[in-house]
Motif scaffolding. Structure first.
Motif, short mmCIF file in Angstrom:
data_model
loop_
_atom_site.label_atom_id
_atom_site.label_comp_id
_atom_site.label_asym_id
_atom_site.label_seq_id
_atom_site.Cartn_x
_atom_site.Cartn_y
_atom_site.Cartn_z
N PRO A 144 -41.54 -35.88 -33.61
CA PRO A 144 -42.68 -34.78 -33.88
C PRO A 144 -42.96 -34.61 -32.13
CG PRO A 144 -43.14 -36.92 -34.78
CD PRO A 144 -41.65 -37.47 -34.20
N TYR A 145 -42.16 -35.33 -30.90
CA TYR A 145 -42.51 -34.44 -29.25
C TYR A 145 -41.50 -33.85 -29.04
CZ TYR A 145 -46.89 -37.62 -29.72
OH TYR A 145 -48.10 -37.24 -30.02
N GLY A 146 -40.57 -33.31 -30.15
CA GLY A 146 -39.22 -33.11 -29.50
C GLY A 146 -38.45 -33.77 -28.99
N GLU A 147 -38.23 -34.92 -28.69
CA GLU A 147 -37.28 -35.21 -28.53
C GLU A 147 -35.67 -35.50 -29.34
OE1 GLU A 147 -38.20 -38.71 -26.38
OE2 GLU A 147 -38.38 -39.46 -28.17
N THR A 148 -35.00 -35.31 -28.67
CA THR A 148 -32.99 -35.24 -29.55
C THR A 148 -32.57 -37.04 -29.09
OG1 THR A 148 -32.40 -34.73 -27.54
CG2 THR A 148 -33.36 -32.90 -29.70
N ASN A 149 -31.15 -37.01 -29.42
CA ASN A 149 -30.50 -37.91 -29.29
C ASN A 149 -29.80 -38.25 -28.00
OD1 ASN A 149 -31.27 -39.67 -31.98
ND2 ASN A 149 -29.02 -38.30 -32.65
N THR A 150 -29.87 -38.79 -26.96
CA THR A 150 -29.73 -38.87 -26.02
C THR A 150 -27.90 -39.46 -25.65
OG1 THR A 150 -31.81 -39.13 -24.89
CG2 THR A 150 -30.17 -39.68 -23.06
N PRO A 151 -27.26 -38.81 -25.13
CA PRO A 151 -25.45 -40.26 -24.84
C PRO A 151 -26.26 -41.37 -24.33
CG PRO A 151 -25.52 -37.52 -23.93
CD PRO A 151 -27.10 -38.14 -24.49
N GLY A 152 -24.72 -42.37 -24.36
CA GLY A 152 -24.79 -43.70 -23.82
C GLY A 152 -24.84 -42.32 -21.67
N PHE A 153 -24.40 -43.05 -20.95
CA PHE A 153 -23.34 -42.30 -19.99
C PHE A 153 -22.88 -44.38 -18.47
CE2 PHE A 153 -27.24 -43.13 -18.60
CZ PHE A 153 -27.83 -43.32 -17.17
N SER A 154 -22.62 -43.66 -18.17
CA SER A 154 -22.07 -45.13 -16.75
C SER A 154 -21.11 -44.01 -15.43
CB SER A 154 -20.75 -45.54 -17.27
OG SER A 154 -21.09 -47.13 -16.23
N VAL A 155 -22.13 -44.50 -14.60
CA VAL A 155 -21.56 -43.45 -13.58
C VAL A 155 -21.59 -44.96 -11.99
CG1 VAL A 155 -22.42 -40.96 -14.31
CG2 VAL A 155 -24.07 -43.07 -12.74
N ILE A 156 -20.91 -44.21 -10.96
CA ILE A 156 -20.97 -45.43 -10.49
C ILE A 156 -21.46 -44.39 -8.15
CG2 ILE A 156 -18.80 -46.11 -8.27
CD1 ILE A 156 -18.83 -47.55 -11.20
N HIS A 157 -21.72 -45.23 -7.42
CA HIS A 157 -22.90 -44.83 -6.25
C HIS A 157 -21.45 -45.59 -5.40
CE1 HIS A 157 -25.15 -43.06 -9.15
NE2 HIS A 157 -25.75 -44.12 -9.64
N MET A 158 -21.73 -45.68 -4.40
CA MET A 158 -21.05 -45.68 -3.14
C MET A 158 -21.97 -45.95 -1.81
SD MET A 158 -18.57 -47.15 -3.88
CE MET A 158 -17.46 -47.85 -2.23
N ASN A 159 -22.14 -46.84 -1.54
CA ASN A 159 -23.14 -47.01 0.26
C ASN A 159 -22.99 -47.72 1.24
OD1 ASN A 159 -25.88 -48.14 1.57
ND2 ASN A 159 -26.73 -45.73 0.10
N ALA A 160 -22.80 -46.96 2.32
CA ALA A 160 -23.36 -48.00 3.62
C ALA A 160 -24.09 -47.13 4.07
CB ALA A 160 -22.14 -47.21 4.20
N SER A 161 -24.77 -48.73 4.68
CA SER A 161 -25.84 -48.29 6.07
C SER A 161 -25.95 -50.06 7.30
CB SER A 161 -26.94 -49.19 4.80
OG SER A 161 -26.96 -50.31 4.59
#
Length: 125
Positions: free
Chosen positions: A81-98
């Protein structure tokens, strides 16, 4: 159109695990789940699916290097009723240096990173 509901229920849990296997190394994991319902157990809109973050970091003196894996399952419990649709799963990689610099009584942290290292197409629910 959004509105308030008399019988809305929200259940959320968050679990974290931190392991320090060797000096300088940190393994961090965070698992988050939310379940929302309105009226007679109808799906509440805008509720994210099960999400997980796993990070491995190494700190040597003032330098920290970190790799993260951010994942989410697909979301099929949606509010049509609020217009939502199915969302696919995901997996992403991030890299960081500080790098931390101490100046008198203050600490300055300079950081740089790459979000979504492999440039995967994804979106959050």
């Amino acid at each position: 159109k959004y509105r308030n509901y008399d019988r809305a229920r929200l259940f959320a849990t968050n679990m974290q695990l931190v392991i320090l296997p060797y000096p300088g190394w940190t393994l961090f994991s965070n698992l988050t789940y939310t379940y929302g319902s309105i009226d007679d157990d109808k799906p509440m809109p805008l509720i994210a699916p099960l999400k997980m973050l796993i990070a491995l970091s190494y700190t040597w003196r003032n330098l920290t290097l970190k790799a993260e894996s951010q994942s989410a399952l697909s979301q099929h419990r949606i509010s049509k009723p609020y217009g939502e649709t199915n969302t696919p799963g995901f997996s992403v990689i991030h890299m960081n240096a500080s790098w931390q610099i101490t100046l008198d009584r203050s600490t300055l942290e300079l950081s740089a990173g790459i979000t979504n290292l492999f440039n995967r197409a994804y979106y959050e629910h």
